[in-house]
Scaffold this motif. Structure first.
Motif, PDB file in Angstrom:
ATOM      1  N   SER A  46      -4.386   7.098   1.406  1.00 22.21           N
ATOM      2  CA  SER A  46      -3.609   7.875   0.426  1.00 22.21           C
ATOM      3  C   SER A  46      -3.513   7.082  -0.868  1.00 22.21           C
ATOM      4  O   SER A  46      -3.453   5.851  -0.843  1.00 22.21           O
ATOM      5  CB  SER A  46      -2.206   8.203   0.968  1.00 22.21           C
ATOM      6  N   ASP A  47      -3.505   7.803  -1.975  1.00 23.03           N
ATOM      7  CA  ASP A  47      -3.279   7.232  -3.316  1.00 23.03           C
ATOM      8  C   ASP A  47      -4.199   6.061  -3.703  1.00 23.03           C
ATOM      9  O   ASP A  47      -3.768   5.127  -4.414  1.00 23.03           O
ATOM     10  CB  ASP A  47      -1.803   6.827  -3.471  1.00 23.03           C
ATOM     11  N   GLY A  48      -5.466   6.139  -3.269  1.00 25.36           N
ATOM     12  CA  GLY A  48      -6.429   5.084  -3.621  1.00 25.36           C
ATOM     13  C   GLY A  48      -6.636   4.953  -5.118  1.00 25.36           C
ATOM     14  O   GLY A  48      -6.738   3.841  -5.642  1.00 25.36           O
ATOM     15  N   SER A  91       2.727   3.315 -10.625  1.00 22.61           N
ATOM     16  CA  SER A  91       1.593   3.828  -9.836  1.00 22.61           C
ATOM     17  C   SER A  91       1.679   5.336  -9.702  1.00 22.61           C
ATOM     18  O   SER A  91       0.761   6.069 -10.102  1.00 22.61           O
ATOM     19  CB  SER A  91       1.568   3.160  -8.459  1.00 22.61           C
ATOM     20  N   HIS A  92       2.798   5.833  -9.135  1.00 22.24           N
ATOM     21  CA  HIS A  92       2.950   7.288  -8.994  1.00 22.24           C
ATOM     22  C   HIS A  92       3.143   7.956 -10.357  1.00 22.24           C
ATOM     23  O   HIS A  92       2.801   9.111 -10.542  1.00 22.24           O
ATOM     24  CB  HIS A  92       4.102   7.628  -8.049  1.00 22.24           C
ATOM     25  N   ALA A  93       3.692   7.210 -11.306  1.00 28.33           N
ATOM     26  CA  ALA A  93       3.943   7.792 -12.631  1.00 28.33           C
ATOM     27  C   ALA A  93       2.650   8.134 -13.357  1.00 28.33           C
ATOM     28  O   ALA A  93       2.610   9.085 -14.141  1.00 28.33           O
ATOM     29  CB  ALA A  93       4.780   6.831 -13.470  1.00 28.33           C
ATOM     30  N   PRO A 118       0.807  -1.216   0.000  1.00 28.93           N
ATOM     31  CA  PRO A 118       0.000   0.000   0.000  1.00 28.93           C
ATOM     32  C   PRO A 118       0.844   1.271   0.000  1.00 28.93           C
ATOM     33  O   PRO A 118       2.017   1.231   0.362  1.00 28.93           O
ATOM     34  CB  PRO A 118      -0.781  -0.102   1.308  1.00 28.93           C
ATOM     35  N   CYS A 119       0.203   2.359  -0.402  1.00 27.36           N
ATOM     36  CA  CYS A 119       0.882   3.649  -0.309  1.00 27.36           C
ATOM     37  C   CYS A 119       1.231   3.881   1.154  1.00 27.36           C
ATOM     38  O   CYS A 119       2.392   4.067   1.499  1.00 27.36           O
ATOM     39  CB  CYS A 119      -0.032   4.753  -0.844  1.00 27.36           C
ATOM     40  N   SER A 120       0.221   3.809   2.012  1.00 20.59           N
ATOM     41  CA  SER A 120       0.448   4.007   3.454  1.00 20.59           C
ATOM     42  C   SER A 120       0.094   2.746   4.229  1.00 20.59           C
ATOM     43  O   SER A 120      -0.868   2.054   3.900  1.00 20.59           O
ATOM     44  CB  SER A 120      -0.479   5.106   3.997  1.00 20.59           C
ATOM     45  N   ILE A 161       4.899  -1.226  -7.149  1.00 20.76           N
ATOM     46  CA  ILE A 161       3.472  -1.066  -7.462  1.00 20.76           C
ATOM     47  C   ILE A 161       2.659  -0.937  -6.173  1.00 20.76           C
ATOM     48  O   ILE A 161       2.837  -1.717  -5.227  1.00 20.76           O
ATOM     49  CB  ILE A 161       2.976  -2.276  -8.305  1.00 20.76           C
ATOM     50  N   GLU A 162       1.749   0.036  -6.166  1.00 22.59           N
ATOM     51  CA  GLU A 162       0.894   0.211  -4.981  1.00 22.59           C
ATOM     52  C   GLU A 162      -0.324  -0.712  -5.049  1.00 22.59           C
ATOM     53  O   GLU A 162      -1.042  -0.757  -6.056  1.00 22.59           O
ATOM     54  CB  GLU A 162       0.470   1.677  -4.849  1.00 22.59           C
ATOM     55  N   VAL A 163      -0.535  -1.436  -3.952  1.00 24.73           N
ATOM     56  CA  VAL A 163      -1.632  -2.407  -3.849  1.00 24.73           C
ATOM     57  C   VAL A 163      -2.351  -2.158  -2.521  1.00 24.73           C
ATOM     58  O   VAL A 163      -1.703  -2.026  -1.479  1.00 24.73           O
ATOM     59  CB  VAL A 163      -1.085  -3.863  -3.867  1.00 24.73           C
TER      60      VAL A 163
HETATM   61 MN    MN Z   1       1.772   6.695  -2.811  1.00 28.54          MN
END
Ligand code: MN
Ligand code: PEP
Length: 335
Positions: A308-310, A271-273, A102-104, A297-299
């Motif tokens: 954050s970053d959903g 993901s952030h890109a 996850p992001c957070s 990769i954010e999961v």
């Molecule tokens: Mn993030």
């Protein structure tokens, strides 16, 4: 470095420049033509301030023929660096791995569940932010020490080494058991932080700054390496451009460009890109085929409710699908 002198440059000033450069240990090769004089500097010019020389009255132009980074430069280190995390997971030199999570870090249930799912899908490292660099001071800032404790718990449950971001050099003691320390885009040029990370002996994942050139990024890697820590992984995560359809613009060409310039491993964070979950798969595949040494990769277990970053987070099922496709295209990767 080549210094082009102005026409009719004052000989005394030329002699002064020449003896100043010699006093710094450079050999000088003078080439005097009918209308132009060129000074060729032989030696390590990485410590020389090109702008100071350019500003001299007798100087027309200065050109570097050698990059200002040494430790990160492939010219001085032909073999790929293989970053080894706890002698278990290797990245670079033909070793390709996925970092996911996850992001957070939000709760124990969340991080342990996501860790189990990404591990089952083939990820070899678990990511999760405990200290979050948020644009708004009112947005979720991360669980801090508690977040690191939960990551370590997820590591205990799954065996996955953990990657998490440091934002403040004073927090370093909290990162003692962290396997890979991430330097986020916003801190890519936090030079005091980079210098401290050069003093430790653990892998550093260095993200590209929001608006930094590849050379600036390599100079940041150089800061870490100059301290003796050679375990640096570069992570392309998109840069700021005029485009607004995506969160950032993924500079995929950075992968083959860096392959020539440096021996350090290069991974890509789609993901952030991109900022959107549906763009993660095509960019993850493209990055893999472009020759990246890995992906980040954010999961999230429940993206719509992520703190954050959903919008850019994949569900574990979607990650499963992306990972399968990534491993399937790996044999076609450019090297
Ligand atoms: Mn993030
Ligand atoms: C992150 O990885 O969660 C992050 C904040 O990334 P970046 O520094 O690339 O924005």
């Amino acid at each position: 470095m080549i210094i082009l002198l102005k026409n009719q440059a004052d000989q005394k000033q030329v002699d002064n420049l020449s003896s100043w450069l010699k006093s710094m240990g450079f050999d000088i090769h003078m080439s005097v033509g009918a209308s132009q004089t060129i000074m060729g500097l032989i030696g390590d010019t990485s410590r020389l301030d090109i702008d100071v020389i350019k500003s001299l009255e007798i100087v027309e132009n200065v050109q570097r023929v050698q990059e200002p980074y040494k430790n990160a430069n492939r010219k001085f280190h032909a073999q790929d660096t293989v970053v080894s995390v706890n002698d278990e997971v290797k990245i670079g030199g033909g070793h390709f791995e996925i970092i996911a999570g996850p992001c957070s870090v939000e709760t124990e249930e969340q991080i342990v569940y996501v860790a189990q799912r990404v591990k089952a899908a083939g990820a070899k490292l678990l990511r999760g932010g405990a200290f979050k660099p948020r644009t708004s001071p009112y947005a979720f800032q991360g669980l801090h020490e508690e977040g690191i404790r939960l990551l370590l718990l997820a590591k205990k449950e799954t065996g996955l080494p953990i990657v998490t971001e440091i934002m403040d050099v004073n927090h370093l003691p909290l990162f003692e058991d962290v396997d890979v320390i991430q330097v986020g885009a916003r801190n890519m040029q936090n030079f005091e932080l980079l210098k401290e990370l050069g003093q430790i002996r653990k892998p550093i994942l260095l993200k590209r700054g929001l608006a930094n050139t590849i050379q600036e990024w390599l100079m940041s890697a150089e800061y870490i390496m100059a301290g003796g820590n050679e375990q640096v992984i570069l992570c392309e995560r998109g840069i700021r451009t005029f485009e607004t359809a995506t969160r950032n613009t993924l500079d995929l060409a950075a992968v083959p460009v860096l392959r020539r310039l440096t021996h350090l491993p290069v991974i890509v964070d789609p993901s952030h890109a991109t900022g959107y979950a549906h763009l993660v798969k095509p960019m993850a595949l493209a990055a893999t085929v472009a020759g990246a040494d890995g992906l980040m990769i954010e999961v999230h277990n429940d993206p719509p409710h992520a703190l954050s970053d959903g919008a850019q987070s994949l569900t574990p099922d979607a990650f499963d699908d992306v990972a399968k496709s990534v491993f399937a295209v790996r044999p076609y990767a450019c090297r």
